[in-house]
Design an enzyme around this catalytic site. Structure first.
Site, short mmCIF file in Angstrom:
data_model
loop_
_atom_site.label_atom_id
_atom_site.label_comp_id
_atom_site.label_asym_id
_atom_site.label_seq_id
_atom_site.Cartn_x
_atom_site.Cartn_y
_atom_site.Cartn_z
N HIS A 58 0.83 -1.21 0.00
CA HIS A 58 0.00 0.00 0.00
C HIS A 58 0.86 1.26 0.00
CE1 HIS A 58 0.44 0.78 4.41
NE2 HIS A 58 0.37 -0.52 4.55
N ASP A 84 0.01 4.40 1.26
CA ASP A 84 -0.12 5.36 2.36
C ASP A 84 0.65 4.92 3.59
OD1 ASP A 84 -2.12 3.27 2.54
OD2 ASP A 84 -2.97 4.37 4.23
N ASP A 113 6.38 0.88 6.65
CA ASP A 113 5.04 0.30 6.50
C ASP A 113 4.20 1.27 5.67
OD1 ASP A 113 2.54 -0.88 6.82
OD2 ASP A 113 2.28 -0.18 8.87
N GLU A 132 -4.87 2.21 3.20
CA GLU A 132 -4.88 0.95 3.95
C GLU A 132 -4.94 1.22 5.44
OE1 GLU A 132 -3.02 -2.45 6.16
OE2 GLU A 132 -2.38 -0.35 6.03
N GLU A 133 -4.21 2.24 5.87
CA GLU A 133 -4.08 2.53 7.30
C GLU A 133 -5.36 3.09 7.91
OE1 GLU A 133 -1.71 1.40 8.78
OE2 GLU A 133 0.12 1.45 7.59
N ASP A 187 3.38 -6.64 3.38
CA ASP A 187 2.97 -5.70 4.42
C ASP A 187 3.12 -6.30 5.81
OD1 ASP A 187 2.02 -3.36 5.51
OD2 ASP A 187 -0.09 -3.85 5.21
N HIS A 214 4.14 2.90 13.16
CA HIS A 214 3.10 3.86 13.55
C HIS A 214 3.54 4.75 14.70
CE1 HIS A 214 -0.37 1.23 11.69
NE2 HIS A 214 0.64 1.43 10.87
#
Length: 479
Positions: free
Chosen positions: A76, A78, A115, A145-146, A169, A453
């Protein structure tokens, strides 16, 4: 630029660094999607880009692989944008600033975006190369995705011929992920009644928490700042007259919030300050291992009026103490696997409404529906409402998987030991693709990424090198 220029494999790190220079947080993916389209056009590759900025890039098979089944490489575009306190970078407009620290690539003051930028970089390196043997490669890059796997939900998969997909991922080298939970985003909204209240304005902060991914780290016992704020406000309310003006915390529904802030008005300032100090000691003792930096502070604040009335203040405290959060059930089939959980990731207050946004996950649809009904029931009793969006299905384990067997064979040869095969509680796009592509055979892999994150996110260089070597051998043998 060129911070990573000396790292091998050079093509992978070159594309990763180029991507990092482009702002690409969730909801801000047009530029990075266009960058991928430019890449495809410059090489004469077939590509399909949609209105949601998802993009598919296709490269034909190399000589000798024309009759082989295609392979889908998926990741992904984003990233989660988080910053250290005091970091001035505008992540909506500026790329991240990379640095190399020994074996680790990290970003200065922000999340790295490994990520899932490393998946995009590896796929582009395969598409760019002239010396890599492979069947037809279909690179699929999704968006948002997030924030609920939104790109995977909307993408048109009709250009894809492949029924073998390598999702990149995952964040632990040597682990093949073969199943994941389904979930949704659940928003709980409460209308606010307000009135003037005579008292002292204070700002209460719960902060210094460890945070992390609400799927991968939900079993680590880490505190949720928004839920702790509910406990603090409840304790203050028990000691003195309290009216809440606003409360907010967290930036992403799937990230455990590290800070929550409440502006309040209290009748007895001394009693409020004493209670906050007591809660600081209590919570630090409770979370001394998973959240050693936890603090609860209070300072004078000219809180704007009007504050919430007494009834509304009570309802907000009820929401923040009684709405479910964290692990709700463990799997009876797979030891150690979280089966059902939810995370209050974003808490916001406007003049008229308080909104609590949860990331809800479960490998059992029945338990997911139970949680939805439970939250709707509580909010109805409080005079509020709920909204559900971004529903995504789980990814079921397949006993027979030729792709998994091939990848495990290559891994065992290169590493001298078999890979770990596991299911995870975090949501992956594989479930949505499995629902769109009948008969999809899928495995999720990735290099070591730590503390995703969070601004402490970092990616192992040596791990990228090993995973890249494995990927090339899998493509070579996929004929």
């Amino acid at each position: 630029m060129d911070v990573l220029a000396q790292l091998e494999p050079q093509s992978v790190f070159r594309f990763f660094e180029q991507m990092c220079a482009i702002p690409h947080g969730s909801g801000n993916t047009k530029a990075v999607s266009d960058w991928c389209a430019d890449f495809a056009r410059a090489r004469g590759l077939e590509y399909h880009q949609d209105a949601d900025n998802n993009i598919i890039i296709i490269k034909g098979a190399t000589p000798g692989y024309e009759q082989a089944e295609p392979v889908i490489l998926q990741g992904h575009l984003d990233m989660v944008c988080e910053k250290e306190p005091g970091c001035a970078k505008d992540m909506e407009k500026e790329g991240v600033e990379l640095e190399v620290d020994g074996d680790w690539v990290r970003a200065k003051g922000t999340t790295l975006g490994g990520d899932d930028g490393i998946a995009v970089a590896m796929a582009l390196a395969v598409l760019d190369a002239e010396d890599i043997a492979h069947p037809r490669v279909e690179a699929v890059f999704t968006t948002d995705e997030e924030t609920g796997l939104l790109g995977a939900a909307s993408i048109d998969t009709s250009p894809l011929r492949g029924r073998r997909m390598i999702n990149m991922d995952s964040e632990a080298e040597g682990v093949f992920t073969v199943s994941c939970a389904g979930g949704n985003t659940t928003s709980c909204m409460l209308p606010l009644g307000r009135e003037d209240f005579a008292g002292c304005g204070l700002r209460i902060t719960v902060g210094g928490l460890t945070g992390g991914h609400s799927g991968a780290e939900i079993d680590k016992g880490r505190a949720n700042a928004n839920m702790l704020m509910g406990r603090v406000l409840q304790a203050v309310d028990a000691r003195t007259g309290l009216r809440i003006v606003s409360v907010s915390g967290g930036l992403k529904n799937n990230a455990i919030p590290v800070e929550s802030v409440a502006d309040v008005v209290v009748a007895d300032e001394a009693a409020a300050r004493e209670t906050v100090a007591r809660m600081h000691d209590t919570l630090r003792a409770e979370y001394r291992l998973p959240d050693p930096g936890l603090f609860v502070s209070v300072q004078a604040e000219g809180a704007p009026q009007p504050a919430m009335d007494a009834a509304t203040t009570g309802k907000v405290i009820c929401m923040l103490t009684c709405l479910p959060n964290g692990i709700q059930a463990m799997s009876a089939d797979i030891p150690g696997l979280v089966q059902t959980s939810l995370n209050l990731g974003i808490l916001t207050t406007t003049g008229q409404e308080l909104c609590a946004v949860f990331s809800l996950r479960s490998s059992l649809d029945s338990q997911k529906e139970m949680l939805k009904r439970r939250m709707a029931c509580l909010m109805a009793q409080l005079g509020g409402r709920v909204a559900f969006e971004g529903e995504y299905t789980g990814w079921q384990y397949q006993e027979h998987s030729p792709l998994r067997e091939l990848m495990a064979e290559v891994f065992t040869e290169q590493y001298g030991k078999p890979p770990k095969i596991e299911a995870i509680h975090a949501g992956l796009e594989c479930g949505l693709f499995a629902g769109k592509i009948p008969g999809l055979d899928c495995v999720s892999i990735g290099p070591d990424l730590l503390e995703i994150h969070t601004p402490r996110e970092r990616m192992s260089i040596a791990s990228v090198q090993r995973v890249w070597k494995m990927l090339l051998e899998v493509l070579k043998r996929a004929g």
